[in-house]
Design a protein around this motif. Structure first.
Motif, PDB file in Angstrom:
ATOM      1  N   UNK A 119     -84.090 -13.085  76.341  1.00 34.53           N
ATOM      2  CA  UNK A 119     -83.235 -12.011  75.815  1.00 34.53           C
ATOM      3  C   UNK A 119     -81.978 -12.610  75.189  1.00 34.53           C
ATOM      4  N   UNK A 120     -81.399 -11.884  74.231  1.00 33.69           N
ATOM      5  CA  UNK A 120     -80.200 -12.363  73.572  1.00 33.69           C
ATOM      6  C   UNK A 120     -79.041 -12.426  74.548  1.00 33.69           C
ATOM      7  N   UNK A 121     -78.290 -13.543  74.462  1.00 34.25           N
ATOM      8  CA  UNK A 121     -77.120 -13.678  75.316  1.00 34.25           C
ATOM      9  C   UNK A 121     -76.078 -12.633  74.918  1.00 34.25           C
ATOM     10  N   UNK A 122     -75.392 -12.069  75.912  1.00 30.71           N
ATOM     11  CA  UNK A 122     -74.390 -11.046  75.627  1.00 30.71           C
ATOM     12  C   UNK A 122     -73.288 -11.609  74.737  1.00 30.71           C
ATOM     13  N   UNK A 123     -72.878 -12.816  75.002  1.00 25.40           N
ATOM     14  CA  UNK A 123     -71.891 -13.510  74.173  1.00 25.40           C
ATOM     15  C   UNK A 123     -72.350 -14.958  74.046  1.00 25.40           C
ATOM     16  N   UNK A 124     -73.146 -15.288  73.037  1.00 26.20           N
ATOM     17  CA  UNK A 124     -73.727 -16.628  72.925  1.00 26.20           C
ATOM     18  C   UNK A 124     -72.660 -17.714  72.925  1.00 26.20           C
ATOM     19  N   UNK A 125     -72.875 -18.716  73.743  1.00 24.77           N
ATOM     20  CA  UNK A 125     -71.895 -19.790  73.832  1.00 24.77           C
ATOM     21  C   UNK A 125     -72.026 -20.770  72.679  1.00 24.77           C
ATOM     22  N   UNK A 126     -73.249 -20.995  72.231  1.00 26.65           N
ATOM     23  CA  UNK A 126     -73.493 -21.968  71.162  1.00 26.65           C
ATOM     24  C   UNK A 126     -73.291 -21.264  69.830  1.00 26.65           C
ATOM     25  N   UNK A 127     -72.382 -21.808  69.019  1.00 24.92           N
ATOM     26  CA  UNK A 127     -71.969 -21.110  67.795  1.00 24.92           C
ATOM     27  C   UNK A 127     -72.404 -21.819  66.513  1.00 24.92           C
ATOM     28  N   UNK A 128     -72.799 -23.094  66.607  1.00 22.97           N
ATOM     29  CA  UNK A 128     -73.237 -23.781  65.394  1.00 22.97           C
ATOM     30  C   UNK A 128     -74.312 -24.806  65.722  1.00 22.97           C
ATOM     31  N   UNK A 129     -75.138 -25.096  64.716  1.00 19.02           N
ATOM     32  CA  UNK A 129     -76.209 -26.070  64.851  1.00 19.02           C
ATOM     33  C   UNK A 129     -76.263 -26.966  63.619  1.00 19.02           C
ATOM     34  N   UNK A 130     -76.534 -28.244  63.841  1.00 14.75           N
ATOM     35  CA  UNK A 130     -76.992 -29.116  62.761  1.00 14.75           C
ATOM     36  C   UNK A 130     -78.507 -28.989  62.800  1.00 14.75           C
ATOM     37  N   UNK A 131     -79.065 -28.217  61.881  1.00 11.98           N
ATOM     38  CA  UNK A 131     -80.466 -27.800  61.970  1.00 11.98           C
ATOM     39  C   UNK A 131     -81.399 -28.586  61.066  1.00 11.98           C
ATOM     40  N   UNK A 132     -80.928 -29.535  60.329  1.00 12.38           N
ATOM     41  CA  UNK A 132     -81.801 -30.313  59.464  1.00 12.38           C
ATOM     42  C   UNK A 132     -80.977 -31.171  58.517  1.00 12.38           C
ATOM     43  N   UNK A 133     -81.686 -32.040  57.795  1.00 11.57           N
ATOM     44  CA  UNK A 133     -83.097 -32.357  57.961  1.00 11.57           C
ATOM     45  C   UNK A 133     -83.226 -33.752  58.560  1.00 11.57           C
ATOM     46  N   UNK A 134     -84.364 -34.000  59.152  1.00 12.79           N
ATOM     47  CA  UNK A 134     -84.616 -35.291  59.785  1.00 12.79           C
ATOM     48  C   UNK A 134     -84.519 -36.429  58.769  1.00 12.79           C
ATOM     49  N   UNK A 135     -83.998 -37.569  59.207  1.00 15.94           N
ATOM     50  CA  UNK A 135     -83.847 -38.776  58.402  1.00 15.94           C
ATOM     51  C   UNK A 135     -82.909 -38.572  57.217  1.00 15.94           C
ATOM     52  N   UNK A 136     -81.914 -37.717  57.414  1.00 13.42           N
ATOM     53  CA  UNK A 136     -80.927 -37.465  56.363  1.00 13.42           C
ATOM     54  C   UNK A 136     -79.504 -37.827  56.796  1.00 13.42           C
ATOM     55  N   UNK A 137     -79.356 -38.477  57.946  1.00 19.87           N
ATOM     56  CA  UNK A 137     -78.038 -38.861  58.428  1.00 19.87           C
ATOM     57  C   UNK A 137     -77.481 -37.953  59.497  1.00 19.87           C
ATOM     58  N   UNK A 138     -78.350 -37.177  60.161  1.00 21.86           N
ATOM     59  CA  UNK A 138     -77.854 -36.237  61.173  1.00 21.86           C
ATOM     60  C   UNK A 138     -77.318 -36.945  62.418  1.00 21.86           C
ATOM     61  N   UNK A 139     -77.783 -38.165  62.693  1.00 18.65           N
ATOM     62  CA  UNK A 139     -77.246 -38.901  63.844  1.00 18.65           C
ATOM     63  C   UNK A 139     -75.785 -39.250  63.611  1.00 18.65           C
ATOM     64  N   UNK A 140     -75.472 -39.717  62.399  1.00 19.05           N
ATOM     65  CA  UNK A 140     -74.080 -40.005  62.065  1.00 19.05           C
ATOM     66  C   UNK A 140     -73.253 -38.725  62.080  1.00 19.05           C
ATOM     67  N   UNK A 141     -73.810 -37.637  61.554  1.00 19.16           N
ATOM     68  CA  UNK A 141     -73.081 -36.375  61.537  1.00 19.16           C
ATOM     69  C   UNK A 141     -72.813 -35.888  62.959  1.00 19.16           C
ATOM     70  N   UNK A 142     -73.781 -36.046  63.845  1.00 18.14           N
ATOM     71  CA  UNK A 142     -73.576 -35.679  65.255  1.00 18.14           C
ATOM     72  C   UNK A 142     -72.409 -36.471  65.839  1.00 18.14           C
ATOM     73  N   UNK A 143     -72.320 -37.731  65.484  1.00 15.70           N
ATOM     74  CA  UNK A 143     -71.227 -38.569  65.987  1.00 15.70           C
ATOM     75  C   UNK A 143     -69.879 -38.093  65.444  1.00 15.70           C
ATOM     76  N   UNK A 144     -69.831 -37.731  64.158  1.00 18.77           N
ATOM     77  CA  UNK A 144     -68.585 -37.258  63.580  1.00 18.77           C
ATOM     78  C   UNK A 144     -68.124 -35.968  64.249  1.00 18.77           C
ATOM     79  N   UNK A 145     -69.042 -35.035  64.435  1.00 18.23           N
ATOM     80  CA  UNK A 145     -68.692 -33.758  65.046  1.00 18.23           C
ATOM     81  C   UNK A 145     -68.257 -33.941  66.494  1.00 18.23           C
ATOM     82  N   UNK A 146     -68.919 -34.831  67.202  1.00 22.75           N
ATOM     83  CA  UNK A 146     -68.589 -35.058  68.613  1.00 22.75           C
ATOM     84  C   UNK A 146     -67.189 -35.633  68.783  1.00 22.75           C
TER      85      UNK A 146
END
Length: 260
Positions: free
Chosen positions: A1-28
């Motif tokens: 069921x949908x969370x009443x107030x979702x805690x997770x507000x953003x996702x890096x959703x794609x694409x694989x092998x495009x530098x998302x590991x580096x982007x995860x590090x920058x955001x963190x």
């Protein structure tokens, strides 16, 4: 069921092998954001019954238990854009989810994906066969063998826009993250509505085409084959993003710089 107030507000959703590991590090590194230390939670793409109607919000959110109340929570699992059921599940969890997408030349992405699977022993076919006759194996293992399929970004963005309004997605480009690191991060901070950090994350060098030992480099014949295959979808991607991707069609390594 949908969370009443979702805690997770953003996702890096794609694409694989495009530098998302580096982007995860920058955001963190941003003090106002919280991402789990382990990249790729794979929550929304996990195997579930056919009657799935929504993720167990409390179970998902245990990964964010250490976040402070003032931090914006997010995570990076780049398969979400490609895996259509994931997008439906994400919408069921949080219809206001902000989605960050990082894209690169689909030909180079396909080769980098194949190289990764070959290096870790999951792939036995050479690249020319894997992107031609070997595509039939996608039905057997779509996670491993989807070298070509994951590069049809236009089709994936079309599916995404059926579920989320365009203002909830931010499309970024791998080459710009390398060439204009500060500018790319500034776009992300604006998109997420958070202030720029006092000390910006340092740029990371991304070398997606470095040849692995014993593997042949990307051959021009294979690149031409893939560019022909991708041509209609590249045109669709241009239409959906407003980005001139002529260099993808012509065989250059990356799209030109753009302020969009």
């Amino acid at each position: 069921m949908r969370a009443a107030s979702p805690r997770v507000r953003f996702l890096v959703a794609g694409a694989q092998k495009c530098g998302t590991t580096a982007l995860h590090r920058f955001l963190s590194a941003h003090p106002g954001l919280f991402l789990p230390a382990g990249k790729e939670l794979h929550f929304f793409d996990r195997p579930l019954p056919d009657d799935w109607s929504g993720p167990e919000g409390p179970l998902y959110e245990t990964a964010f238990a250490e976040a402070r109340p003032d931090q914006l929570c997010g995570e990076a699992t780049p398969v979400y854009l490609f895996h259509s059921p994931s997008l439906q599940r994400i919408r069921a969890y949080n219809p206001a989810m902000r989605l960050i997408l990082l894209l690169r030349d689909p030909v180079l992405r396909a080769y980098s994906h194949w190289r990764m699977e070959r290096t870790r022993g999951a792939e036995t076919l050479p690249f020319p066969e894997a992107i031609r006759a070997g595509r039939a194996r996608v039905a057997e293992d779509w996670r491993t063998f989807s070298y070509v399929e994951r590069g049809f970004y236009g089709a994936q963005l079309t599916r995404l826009e059926r579920l989320f309004p365009r203002e909830q997605r931010l499309v970024l480009w791998t080459d710009e993250m390398q060439r204009d690191h500060a500018g790319t991060l500034a776009r992300i901070w604006r998109f997420l509505g958070c202030a720029a950090p006092p000390v910006p994350p340092p740029p990371a060098e991304i070398r997606p085409l470095d040849p692995a030992p014993g593997l042949a480099p990307l051959a021009e014949e294979d690149a031409r084959y893939l560019r022909s295959l991708y041509a209609p979808d590249i045109a669709l991607t241009e239409a959906l993003t407003g980005r001139d991707l002529s260099l993808w069609r012509e065989g250059a390594l990356s799209p030109p710089s753009s302020g969009r």
